[in-house]
Design a protein around this motif. Structure first.
Motif, PDB file in Angstrom:
ATOM      1  N   SER A  58       0.914  -1.046  -0.010  1.00 17.99           N
ATOM      2  CA  SER A  58       0.032  -0.015   0.083  1.00 17.99           C
ATOM      3  C   SER A  58       0.925   1.085  -0.054  1.00 17.99           C
ATOM      4  N   ILE A  59       0.180   2.304  -0.592  1.00 18.52           N
ATOM      5  CA  ILE A  59       1.182   3.630  -0.476  1.00 18.52           C
ATOM      6  C   ILE A  59       0.192   4.514   0.158  1.00 18.52           C
ATOM      7  N   GLU A  60       0.423   5.000   1.217  1.00 13.41           N
ATOM      8  CA  GLU A  60      -0.290   5.817   2.257  1.00 13.41           C
ATOM      9  C   GLU A  60       0.275   7.428   1.910  1.00 13.41           C
ATOM     10  N   VAL A  61      -0.581   8.383   1.405  1.00  9.19           N
ATOM     11  CA  VAL A  61      -0.026   9.654   1.153  1.00  9.19           C
ATOM     12  C   VAL A  61      -0.499  10.545   2.407  1.00  9.19           C
ATOM     13  N   VAL A  62       0.108  11.518   2.940  1.00  9.44           N
ATOM     14  CA  VAL A  62      -0.072  12.441   3.644  1.00  9.44           C
ATOM     15  C   VAL A  62       0.313  14.008   3.378  1.00  9.44           C
ATOM     16  N   GLY A  63       0.083  14.866   3.846  1.00  6.82           N
ATOM     17  CA  GLY A  63       0.547  16.323   3.597  1.00  6.82           C
ATOM     18  C   GLY A  63      -0.074  16.942   2.717  1.00  6.82           C
ATOM     19  N   GLY A  64      -0.383  18.203   2.799  1.00  5.12           N
ATOM     20  CA  GLY A  64      -1.170  19.286   2.064  1.00  5.12           C
ATOM     21  C   GLY A  64      -0.642  19.358   0.428  1.00  5.12           C
ATOM     22  N   CYS A  65       0.520  19.221   0.273  1.00  5.97           N
ATOM     23  CA  CYS A  65       0.931  19.226  -1.239  1.00  5.97           C
ATOM     24  C   CYS A  65       0.541  18.031  -2.035  1.00  5.97           C
ATOM     25  N   THR A  66       0.185  16.883  -1.500  1.00  7.14           N
ATOM     26  CA  THR A  66      -0.095  15.589  -2.360  1.00  7.14           C
ATOM     27  C   THR A  66      -1.523  15.866  -2.649  1.00  7.14           C
ATOM     28  N   ARG A  67      -2.115  17.173  -2.613  1.00  5.32           N
ATOM     29  CA  ARG A  67      -3.429  17.492  -3.472  1.00  5.32           C
ATOM     30  C   ARG A  67      -3.164  18.011  -5.019  1.00  5.32           C
ATOM     31  N   VAL A  68      -1.919  18.148  -5.174  1.00  2.00           N
ATOM     32  CA  VAL A  68      -1.656  18.432  -6.552  1.00  2.00           C
ATOM     33  C   VAL A  68      -1.724  17.312  -7.538  1.00  2.00           C
ATOM     34  N   PRO A  69      -2.793  17.340  -8.242  1.00 10.82           N
ATOM     35  CA  PRO A  69      -2.931  16.099  -9.140  1.00 10.82           C
ATOM     36  C   PRO A  69      -1.715  15.453  -9.824  1.00 10.82           C
ATOM     37  N   SER A  70      -1.024  16.241 -10.512  1.00  9.70           N
ATOM     38  CA  SER A  70       0.299  15.753 -11.167  1.00  9.70           C
ATOM     39  C   SER A  70       1.032  15.210 -10.326  1.00  9.70           C
ATOM     40  N   LEU A  71       1.278  15.490  -9.152  1.00 12.47           N
ATOM     41  CA  LEU A  71       2.121  14.884  -7.956  1.00 12.47           C
ATOM     42  C   LEU A  71       1.434  13.427  -7.818  1.00 12.47           C
ATOM     43  N   LYS A  72       0.332  13.284  -7.411  1.00 11.53           N
ATOM     44  CA  LYS A  72      -0.146  12.187  -7.081  1.00 11.53           C
ATOM     45  C   LYS A  72      -0.092  11.206  -8.469  1.00 11.53           C
ATOM     46  N   GLU A  73      -0.240  11.718  -9.523  1.00 12.43           N
ATOM     47  CA  GLU A  73      -0.029  10.835 -10.748  1.00 12.43           C
ATOM     48  C   GLU A  73       1.420  10.414 -10.972  1.00 12.43           C
ATOM     49  N   LYS A  74       2.278  11.107 -10.467  1.00  9.34           N
ATOM     50  CA  LYS A  74       3.883  10.819 -10.630  1.00  9.34           C
ATOM     51  C   LYS A  74       4.035   9.636  -9.519  1.00  9.34           C
ATOM     52  N   ILE A  75       3.621   9.657  -8.550  1.00  8.02           N
ATOM     53  CA  ILE A  75       3.785   8.604  -7.321  1.00  8.02           C
ATOM     54  C   ILE A  75       3.131   7.403  -7.787  1.00  8.02           C
ATOM     55  N   SER A  76       1.895   7.545  -8.172  1.00  9.99           N
ATOM     56  CA  SER A  76       1.109   6.468  -8.537  1.00  9.99           C
ATOM     57  C   SER A  76       1.714   5.482  -9.820  1.00  9.99           C
ATOM     58  N   GLU A  77       2.353   6.172 -10.734  1.00  9.58           N
ATOM     59  CA  GLU A  77       3.053   5.880 -11.840  1.00  9.58           C
ATOM     60  C   GLU A  77       4.219   5.060 -11.310  1.00  9.58           C
ATOM     61  N   PHE A  78       4.843   5.426 -10.423  1.00  3.74           N
ATOM     62  CA  PHE A  78       6.116   4.966 -10.047  1.00  3.74           C
ATOM     63  C   PHE A  78       5.853   3.721  -9.666  1.00  3.74           C
ATOM     64  N   PHE A  79       4.887   3.424  -8.557  1.00  2.00           N
ATOM     65  CA  PHE A  79       4.518   2.272  -8.041  1.00  2.00           C
ATOM     66  C   PHE A  79       3.667   1.221  -8.818  1.00  2.00           C
ATOM     67  N   GLY A  80       2.949   1.759 -10.072  1.00  3.94           N
ATOM     68  CA  GLY A  80       2.080   1.162 -10.785  1.00  3.94           C
ATOM     69  C   GLY A  80       0.943   0.532  -9.978  1.00  3.94           C
ATOM     70  N   LYS A  81       0.417   1.494  -8.848  1.00  5.13           N
ATOM     71  CA  LYS A  81      -0.418   1.078  -8.171  1.00  5.13           C
ATOM     72  C   LYS A  81      -1.380   2.249  -7.847  1.00  5.13           C
ATOM     73  N   PRO A  82      -2.635   2.141  -7.277  1.00 10.01           N
ATOM     74  CA  PRO A  82      -3.518   3.299  -7.168  1.00 10.01           C
ATOM     75  C   PRO A  82      -2.775   3.981  -5.740  1.00 10.01           C
ATOM     76  N   LEU A  83      -3.007   4.799  -5.272  1.00  6.02           N
ATOM     77  CA  LEU A  83      -2.594   5.617  -3.912  1.00  6.02           C
ATOM     78  C   LEU A  83      -3.660   5.135  -2.899  1.00  6.02           C
ATOM     79  N   SER A  84      -3.284   5.171  -1.734  1.00  3.36           N
ATOM     80  CA  SER A  84      -4.274   5.119  -0.458  1.00  3.36           C
ATOM     81  C   SER A  84      -4.688   6.346   0.078  1.00  3.36           C
ATOM     82  N   PHE A  85      -5.582   6.865   0.521  1.00  9.14           N
ATOM     83  CA  PHE A  85      -5.913   8.023   1.179  1.00  9.14           C
ATOM     84  C   PHE A  85      -6.694   7.818   2.413  1.00  9.14           C
ATOM     85  N   THR A  86      -6.208   6.512   3.280  1.00  9.60           N
ATOM     86  CA  THR A  86      -7.073   6.235   4.420  1.00  9.60           C
ATOM     87  C   THR A  86      -6.700   7.058   5.607  1.00  9.60           C
ATOM     88  N   LEU A  87      -5.563   7.690   5.493  1.00  9.79           N
ATOM     89  CA  LEU A  87      -4.952   8.762   6.601  1.00  9.79           C
ATOM     90  C   LEU A  87      -5.518  10.008   6.164  1.00  9.79           C
TER      91      LEU A  87
END
Length: 727
Positions: A339-368
């Motif tokens: 799982s990839i858990e993402v926190v921090g206000g800057c992670t709301r930037v769509p292109s940043l989320k896309e880059k992290i998700s592309e790196f792992f090849g998996k959707p991000l998790s926002f349970t936190l």
């Protein structure tokens, strides 16, 4: 959880701070005086007092030269640090200076020029956080856990501790941001696997100024952080800077103004850009409008999300670097991450989320919760450490980011001895204790340094301290003494040389374990047998003289006294303003009521006199009474209340008489209704007693008995009926 005291978690952010508290069997995020769930990390200095948090934010635009932000970026740093001069100074509007060997800010305070060190400024802000928390919890606050970035060095962590102590707080732990988020994630999970097959989670935290990645192994009742990698200059403020530079260049050609040459214009543009960036996170485009940016010009522009992404492309191209390094240090592949858990206000930037998700090849998790996960983790950690809380058993295993080496001088008696040793390696667990062994005849010094100075922020010195071990002497036979030195990375991640002592090899008696008895054989009572063995036994403690980059005691005490004085000044100013507002409110409130609800209770002379006094007080208040002392406001108010008080009291007495009359009438009506009900019941009881008993069916309470049940028709009856019909 069951509590008898307040335990608090503080996510000390670079732009805002979130406070969480353990209470009511849960973790709550508390709100500040304006009901916000986070407080701006700002300290501002004014003509009469300080402005902290929300108050500093509200007047930042008009007082930006005396307002200090980016507080934790200055912790433990020196004025000549290149990162301070070249990077941090661009994000801080107050001029930076050197104060007591640390970076500080030069401001105008109480009408005079003053300079405060970064430790003092952080302490001032933590004083506000303490006050906010106490106001919400309606009780004293002491025990806290404060979050810090994992890349903080010894001196930076110590600076935060010093600031917290000056503010009257007792930090039980300085907790790395990602470890706090991991605790929030893990303690609520009831489906964690056994330790043999842990769940591997990447926790990615991108905030205002820092980007960090931790690879965490979760199992039942615990988590182990395997690696943590940080990019210290990656966050939302860097994206803001890219937008500021873009629009400044555009306005230079469009309006012929150089925004960056004017600090106030730059500040106004930065404020507008921050709002625009948030709009772009949810929309494909966004407008920019800045009124009176400079030279009486109202500037406006427009930007699309794809253009914004091009501006921050240098940042986006660095997203993968901490992710790759964290996986490498943890010894896992991206495919093994569950799982990839993402926190921090800057992670709301769509292109940043896309880059992290592309790196792992998996959707991000926002349970936190992106904004509150770290504060909640700190509060949980504080509850775990506090002896008065009962919390679900959960073990935190954090690590150190920088390896530490100890070195010493060789002695002629032991020429083959190594002169250095990496005692705490990269990703060494914290807390952690190690014992070093030396063979010496005389006092000696050990020096602790970071193993890789090039990894440290700015020009923070690699040397953590020198520790002189005293009173070392030869043994009675003239040989080298065996000296043990205990070193520790404590819960805060700070290095300590805790103890030094001499040991000798001595013969001691120890009990011998009896041989096990055979099955079915009765155990015999035999005397305890002992044997002599040679063991190292402590024979003497040794003094340690430490030379470290900690705040000298005299400077700490000076800061403590200064903060106490400033708190009293702030309190007096607040109380003075409160009395001034009370006087102003009394003038307008009494004047309005004097011709309304107070009119029947005042004579014409009283009305005339009081109106005149109110008019005079109002004129004085907006003239010479604009700035005076608390005692003068109190005296003015008391003068007015000597005349207005009796009038108000007559009104209140009349209202009370009316209330009592209404209450008496209500009680009389209730009594009358009760009497009527009692009389009716008494009459019914009497009538029932006189009624003849024969009219009532026995056993039915006076009611007719129920009809008999229908008779079931048997098979024989049916046959007889059929026979009659046939005849």
């Amino acid at each position: 959880m069951a509590s008898r005291t307040n335990v608090v978690g503080i996510d000390l952010g670079n732009s805002k701070t979130t406070i969480a508290v353990a209470r009511n069997r849960a973790i709550d995020v508390i709100v500040n005086e304006v009901s916000n769930r986070s407080t701006p990390s700002l300290v501002s200095f004014g003509e009469r007092s300080r402005f902290l948090g929300e108050a500093a934010k509200s007047q930042e635009a008009s007082n930006f030269r005396n307002t200090v932000g980016s507080l934790k970026r200055l912790a433990g740093r020196k004025f000549n640090d290149p990162e301070v001069q070249e990077i941090e100074s661009k994000f801080i509007t107050a001029p930076l200076v050197e104060v007591d060997g640390l970076v500080g800010a030069k401001v105008n305070y109480l009408g005079e020029e003053a300079a405060f060190s970064s430790t003092q400024i952080i302490a001032a802000y933590l004083t506000k956080i303490k006050t906010t928390t106490e106001a919400e919890l309606k009780g004293p606050v002491s025990d806290v856990v404060i979050s810090v970035p994992a890349w903080f060095t010894n001196v930076q962590r110590q600076a935060v501790l010093d600031a917290a102590h000056i503010a009257g707080l007792n930090p039980l732990r300085l907790m790395n941001d990602n470890a706090a988020a991991a605790l929030t994630y893990g303690i609520t999970k009831n489906d964690l696997p056994e330790p043999e097959n842990p769940r591997k989670v990447a926790i990615v935290d991108i905030g205002h100024s820092n980007y960090s990645v931790s690879i965490v192994a979760f199992s039942q009742g615990q988590f182990h952080i395997k690696s943590t990698v940080c990019d210290r200059h990656f966050g939302s403020r860097n994206m803001d800077k890219a937008l500021i530079d873009h629009f400044a260049a555009e306005f230079k050609g469009k309006y012929k103004i150089d925004v960056l040459s004017n600090p106030k214009a730059t500040f106004r543009l930065a404020t507008a850009v921050e709002r625009l960036k948030k709009v772009l996170s949810a929309n494909a485009s966004a407008p920019l409008n800045v009124e009176m940016i400079m030279n009486d010009i109202d500037a406006s522009s427009f930007i699309k999300r794809e253009d914004f992404e091009k501006l921050i492309e240098p940042l986006l191209n660095r997203v993968h670097l901490p992710l790759e390094q964290a996986l490498k240090e943890a010894g896992v592949t991206k495919e093994e991450i569950d799982s990839i858990e993402v926190v921090g206000g800057c992670t709301r930037v769509p292109s940043l989320k896309e880059k992290i998700s592309e790196f792992f090849g998996k959707p991000l998790s926002f349970t936190l919760n992106q904004d509150e996960a770290i504060a909640r983790g700190c509060a949980l950690s504080c509850a775990i450490l506090s002896p008065v809380f009962r919390v679900r058993d959960f073990h935190v295993h954090d690590i150190t980011t920088y390896p530490i080496t100890f070195s010493w001088e060789a002695v002629p008696e032991n020429p083959d001895e190594e002169t250095s040793l990496e005692v705490f390696s990269l990703n060494n667990p914290i807390p952690s204790t190690k014992i070093l062994t030396f063979y010496r005849k005389a006092p000696f010094t050990v020096t602790a340094t970071y193993s890789h100075p090039e990894q440290l922020p700015g020009n923070i010195t690699a040397e953590l301290g020198k520790f002189e071990i005293g009173d070392v002497k030869p043994t009675e036979s003239g040989d080298l003494s065996i000296v043990k030195v205990k070193v520790r990375l404590n819960l805060h991640g700070i290095l300590q040389v805790e103890q030094a002592y001499v040991v000798e090899e001595q013969e001691v008696e120890e009990p011998v374990e009896p041989a096990p008895t055979a099955e079915g054989e009765e155990k015999k009572d035999e005397p305890v047998k002992t044997r002599k063995v040679k063991k190292l036994v402590k024979v003497a403690d040794l003094p340690i003289k430490a030379v470290t980059e900690t705040l000298p005691a005299e400077v700490f005490n000076k800061y403590l006294e200064a903060e106490g004085n400033m708190i009293e000044t702030d309190k007096l100013v607040a109380e003075t303003l409160d009395r001034k507002n009370a006087l102003e409110e009394y003038i307008y409130d009494t004047r309005a009521k004097l011709d309304d609800i107070y009119a029947p209770f005042a004579s014409e002379d009283e009305k005339t006199k009081l109106k005149g006094m109110l008019m005079d007080a109002e004129d004085w208040l907006y003239d010479e009474g604009e700035d005076t002392t608390k005692a003068v406001y109190i005296a003015k108010l008391e003068d007015l209340m000597r005349i207005g008080g009796p009038i108000r009291q007559r009104y209140l007495d009349d209202e009370e008489a009316k209330r009592q009359k209404i209450q008496a009438e209500r009680e009389a009506a209730m009594a009358k209704l009760k009497a009527q009900a009692d009389a009716k019941k008494k009459k019914e009881d009497a009538a029932r007693a006189k009624a003849p008993t024969g009219k009532f069916e026995e056993g039915t309470g006076g009611r007719a008995p129920p009809p008999p049940p229908p008779q079931e028709e048997t098979i024989e009856d049916q046959e007889m009926t059929n026979a009659d019909e046939t005849q």
